[in-house]
Scaffold this motif. Sequence first.
Motif, PDB file in Angstrom:
ATOM      1  N   VAL A  25       0.877  -1.265   0.270  1.00  0.00           N
ATOM      2  CA  VAL A  25      -0.255  -0.583   0.783  1.00  0.00           C
ATOM      3  C   VAL A  25       0.669   1.356  -0.133  1.00  0.00           C
ATOM      4  CG1 VAL A  25      -1.802   1.349   1.817  1.00  0.00           C
ATOM      5  CG2 VAL A  25      -1.811  -0.964   1.914  1.00  0.00           C
ATOM      6  N   THR A  26       0.301   2.251  -0.639  1.00  0.00           N
ATOM      7  CA  THR A  26       1.211   4.248  -0.551  1.00  0.00           C
ATOM      8  C   THR A  26       0.210   5.035  -0.047  1.00  0.00           C
ATOM      9  OG1 THR A  26       1.101   3.819  -2.647  1.00  0.00           O
ATOM     10  CG2 THR A  26       3.077   3.475  -2.004  1.00  0.00           C
ATOM     11  N   THR A  27       0.089   5.174   0.275  1.00  0.00           N
ATOM     12  CA  THR A  27      -0.089   6.699   1.324  1.00  0.00           C
ATOM     13  C   THR A  27       0.600   7.753   0.526  1.00  0.00           C
ATOM     14  OG1 THR A  27       0.652   6.308   3.463  1.00  0.00           O
ATOM     15  CG2 THR A  27      -1.578   5.311   3.040  1.00  0.00           C
ATOM     16  N   ASN A  28      -0.519   9.296   0.947  1.00  0.00           N
ATOM     17  CA  ASN A  28       1.050  10.147   0.052  1.00  0.00           C
ATOM     18  C   ASN A  28      -0.108  11.018   1.821  1.00  0.00           C
ATOM     19  OD1 ASN A  28      -1.502  11.930  -0.809  1.00  0.00           O
ATOM     20  ND2 ASN A  28      -0.334  10.696  -2.630  1.00  0.00           N
ATOM     21  N   PRO A  29       0.436  13.118   1.779  1.00  0.00           N
ATOM     22  CA  PRO A  29      -0.459  13.056   2.523  1.00  0.00           C
ATOM     23  C   PRO A  29      -1.861  13.822   2.225  1.00  0.00           C
ATOM     24  CG  PRO A  29       1.562  14.463   3.146  1.00  0.00           C
ATOM     25  CD  PRO A  29       1.674  12.880   1.542  1.00  0.00           C
ATOM     26  N   SER A  30      -2.079  13.978   0.697  1.00  0.00           N
ATOM     27  CA  SER A  30      -3.272  13.825   0.489  1.00  0.00           C
ATOM     28  C   SER A  30      -4.629  13.024   0.466  1.00  0.00           C
ATOM     29  CB  SER A  30      -3.729  14.336  -0.884  1.00  0.00           C
ATOM     30  OG  SER A  30      -2.128  14.973  -1.225  1.00  0.00           O
ATOM     31  N   LEU A  31      -3.648  12.178   0.529  1.00  0.00           N
ATOM     32  CA  LEU A  31      -4.998  10.645   0.575  1.00  0.00           C
ATOM     33  C   LEU A  31      -5.024  10.280   2.237  1.00  0.00           C
ATOM     34  CD1 LEU A  31      -2.747   7.466  -1.866  1.00  0.00           C
ATOM     35  CD2 LEU A  31      -5.339  10.042  -2.470  1.00  0.00           C
ATOM     36  N   ILE A  32      -4.185  10.854   3.277  1.00  0.00           N
ATOM     37  CA  ILE A  32      -4.633  10.871   3.981  1.00  0.00           C
ATOM     38  C   ILE A  32      -6.082  11.572   3.969  1.00  0.00           C
ATOM     39  CG2 ILE A  32      -3.571  10.637   6.508  1.00  0.00           C
ATOM     40  CD1 ILE A  32      -2.665   8.189   5.386  1.00  0.00           C
ATOM     41  N   ILE A  82       9.259   4.210   5.342  1.00  0.00           N
ATOM     42  CA  ILE A  82       8.911   5.785   5.330  1.00  0.00           C
ATOM     43  C   ILE A  82       9.264   6.251   3.693  1.00  0.00           C
ATOM     44  CG2 ILE A  82      10.206   7.971   5.859  1.00  0.00           C
ATOM     45  CD1 ILE A  82       9.092   5.557   7.968  1.00  0.00           C
ATOM     46  N   LYS A  83       7.885   7.072   3.056  1.00  0.00           N
ATOM     47  CA  LYS A  83       7.914   7.740   1.841  1.00  0.00           C
ATOM     48  C   LYS A  83       8.865   9.091   2.197  1.00  0.00           C
ATOM     49  CE  LYS A  83       4.537   8.262  -1.979  1.00  0.00           C
ATOM     50  NZ  LYS A  83       3.542   7.964  -2.100  1.00  0.00           N
ATOM     51  N   ILE A  84       9.427   9.534   1.466  1.00  0.00           N
ATOM     52  CA  ILE A  84      10.108  10.637   1.581  1.00  0.00           C
ATOM     53  C   ILE A  84      10.102  11.659   0.457  1.00  0.00           C
ATOM     54  CG2 ILE A  84      12.561  11.848   1.943  1.00  0.00           C
ATOM     55  CD1 ILE A  84      13.262   8.304   2.778  1.00  0.00           C
ATOM     56  N   PRO A 128       7.985   7.579  -9.890  1.00  0.00           N
ATOM     57  CA  PRO A 128       8.174   8.074 -10.467  1.00  0.00           C
ATOM     58  C   PRO A 128       6.926   8.829 -10.744  1.00  0.00           C
ATOM     59  CG  PRO A 128       8.793   6.207 -11.641  1.00  0.00           C
ATOM     60  CD  PRO A 128       9.023   5.827  -9.716  1.00  0.00           C
ATOM     61  N   PHE A 129       5.548  10.064 -11.203  1.00  0.00           N
ATOM     62  CA  PHE A 129       4.807  10.078 -11.517  1.00  0.00           C
ATOM     63  C   PHE A 129       4.469   9.820 -12.606  1.00  0.00           C
ATOM     64  CE2 PHE A 129       3.028  12.197  -7.170  1.00  0.00           C
ATOM     65  CZ  PHE A 129       4.036  11.000  -6.300  1.00  0.00           C
ATOM     66  N   VAL A 130       3.643   9.098 -13.245  1.00  0.00           N
ATOM     67  CA  VAL A 130       3.193   9.296 -14.480  1.00  0.00           C
ATOM     68  C   VAL A 130       2.460  10.438 -14.816  1.00  0.00           C
ATOM     69  CG1 VAL A 130       2.075   7.564 -16.280  1.00  0.00           C
ATOM     70  CG2 VAL A 130       3.411   6.602 -14.749  1.00  0.00           C
ATOM     71  N   ALA A 163       4.528   5.568  -9.883  1.00  0.00           N
ATOM     72  CA  ALA A 163       2.552   6.104  -8.952  1.00  0.00           C
ATOM     73  C   ALA A 163       2.483   6.813  -9.974  1.00  0.00           C
ATOM     74  CB  ALA A 163       3.626   6.733  -7.795  1.00  0.00           C
ATOM     75  N   SER A 164       1.484   7.815  -9.491  1.00  0.00           N
ATOM     76  CA  SER A 164       0.056   8.957  -9.799  1.00  0.00           C
ATOM     77  C   SER A 164      -0.254   7.391 -11.587  1.00  0.00           C
ATOM     78  CB  SER A 164       1.253  10.174 -10.746  1.00  0.00           C
ATOM     79  OG  SER A 164       0.034  10.817 -11.011  1.00  0.00           O
ATOM     80  N   ILE A 165      -0.715   6.650 -11.064  1.00  0.00           N
ATOM     81  CA  ILE A 165      -1.477   6.077 -12.343  1.00  0.00           C
ATOM     82  C   ILE A 165      -2.490   6.113 -12.460  1.00  0.00           C
ATOM     83  CG2 ILE A 165      -2.967   3.575 -12.677  1.00  0.00           C
ATOM     84  CD1 ILE A 165       0.470   3.980 -13.539  1.00  0.00           C
ATOM     85  N   ARG A 166      -3.736   6.341 -13.959  1.00  0.00           N
ATOM     86  CA  ARG A 166      -4.615   7.176 -13.981  1.00  0.00           C
ATOM     87  C   ARG A 166      -5.149   5.843 -14.452  1.00  0.00           C
ATOM     88  NH1 ARG A 166      -3.706  12.890 -13.704  1.00  0.00           N
ATOM     89  NH2 ARG A 166      -2.486  13.057 -11.793  1.00  0.00           N
ATOM     90  N   THR A 167      -4.858   5.567 -15.274  1.00  0.00           N
ATOM     91  CA  THR A 167      -5.864   4.265 -16.218  1.00  0.00           C
ATOM     92  C   THR A 167      -5.683   2.475 -16.261  1.00  0.00           C
ATOM     93  OG1 THR A 167      -4.146   4.606 -18.153  1.00  0.00           O
ATOM     94  CG2 THR A 167      -6.312   6.306 -17.859  1.00  0.00           C
ATOM     95  N   ALA A 182       3.955  -1.408  -9.980  1.00  0.00           N
ATOM     96  CA  ALA A 182       2.128  -0.166 -10.005  1.00  0.00           C
ATOM     97  C   ALA A 182       1.984   0.203  -9.106  1.00  0.00           C
ATOM     98  CB  ALA A 182       1.834  -0.002 -11.216  1.00  0.00           C
ATOM     99  N   THR A 183       1.173   1.056  -8.716  1.00  0.00           N
ATOM    100  CA  THR A 183       0.773   1.100  -7.020  1.00  0.00           C
ATOM    101  C   THR A 183      -0.746   2.418  -7.569  1.00  0.00           C
ATOM    102  OG1 THR A 183       0.284   2.008  -4.918  1.00  0.00           O
ATOM    103  CG2 THR A 183       0.967   3.814  -6.575  1.00  0.00           C
ATOM    104  N   VAL A 184      -1.679   1.403  -7.684  1.00  0.00           N
ATOM    105  CA  VAL A 184      -3.110   1.981  -8.355  1.00  0.00           C
ATOM    106  C   VAL A 184      -4.218   2.542  -7.366  1.00  0.00           C
ATOM    107  CG1 VAL A 184      -3.986   0.805 -10.096  1.00  0.00           C
ATOM    108  CG2 VAL A 184      -2.235  -0.093 -10.274  1.00  0.00           C
TER     109      VAL A 184
END
Length: 215
Positions: A25-32, A82-84, A128-130, A163-167, A182-184
């Motif tokens: 699982v990946t999270t970020n401050p916006s998702l939290i 730890i995500k940095i 990397p953010f696609v 990351a930043s997978i949209r489709t 891929a984090t989806v």
Amino acid sequence: MRLFIDTANTDHIRQANDLGVICGVTTNPSLIAKEGRDFVEVVKEITEIVDGPISAEVISMDAEGMLKEAEELVKIHKNIVIKIPMCAEGLKAASKMSKKGIKTNVTLIFSAQQALLAARAGATYVSPFVGRLDDVGAHGVELLSEIAEIFALHNIDTQIIAASIRTPKDIVLAAQAGCDIATVPFNTLMKSIEHPLTTQGIERFLKDWESVPKK
Ligand code: G3P
């Protein structure tokens, strides 16, 4: 290529985990922030659902602060990564954490040189953010291929998380580019299950089954 889910919504994480297809699982401050719940409480709950790497992001902008946050976060569970954010202080923090055996995911990667620096600082993962590159008219998948080529050429064992997978197509392209993971987002994951011919096929099988003589 492995699949992680990119959300802090524990209902969605549970549903995705039940499918048996995700292993992190990946999270970020916006998702939290979207969940309106306490950060530590959410992360702890996620570790109870998925037995795999769980990225929790620090919000300090100096290496010392990042390290302090990390030391608290890793107490939650052994699977915490730890995500940095990618920046000079972030690299310093990743390097210190790597020496302490703390796993890291350097995020907000938008160029191959950033990925290489993060890897050399000892990052376990780079993200990397696609989609965000596509949003500004660049080609996100090209970045994935560049990073995968460089890491393979130089035997770098830092893993690439697309990351930043949209489709659903982004998932396929990330796999073809040679990403490790891929984090989806949940909706993209659910959309990936479907195909109109599968739906039609199921309907036809069930309809035809009605005409089979039953004893
Ligand atoms: O993992 C990073 C990801 O959450 C960013 O996605 O859609 O906000 O660009 P997005």
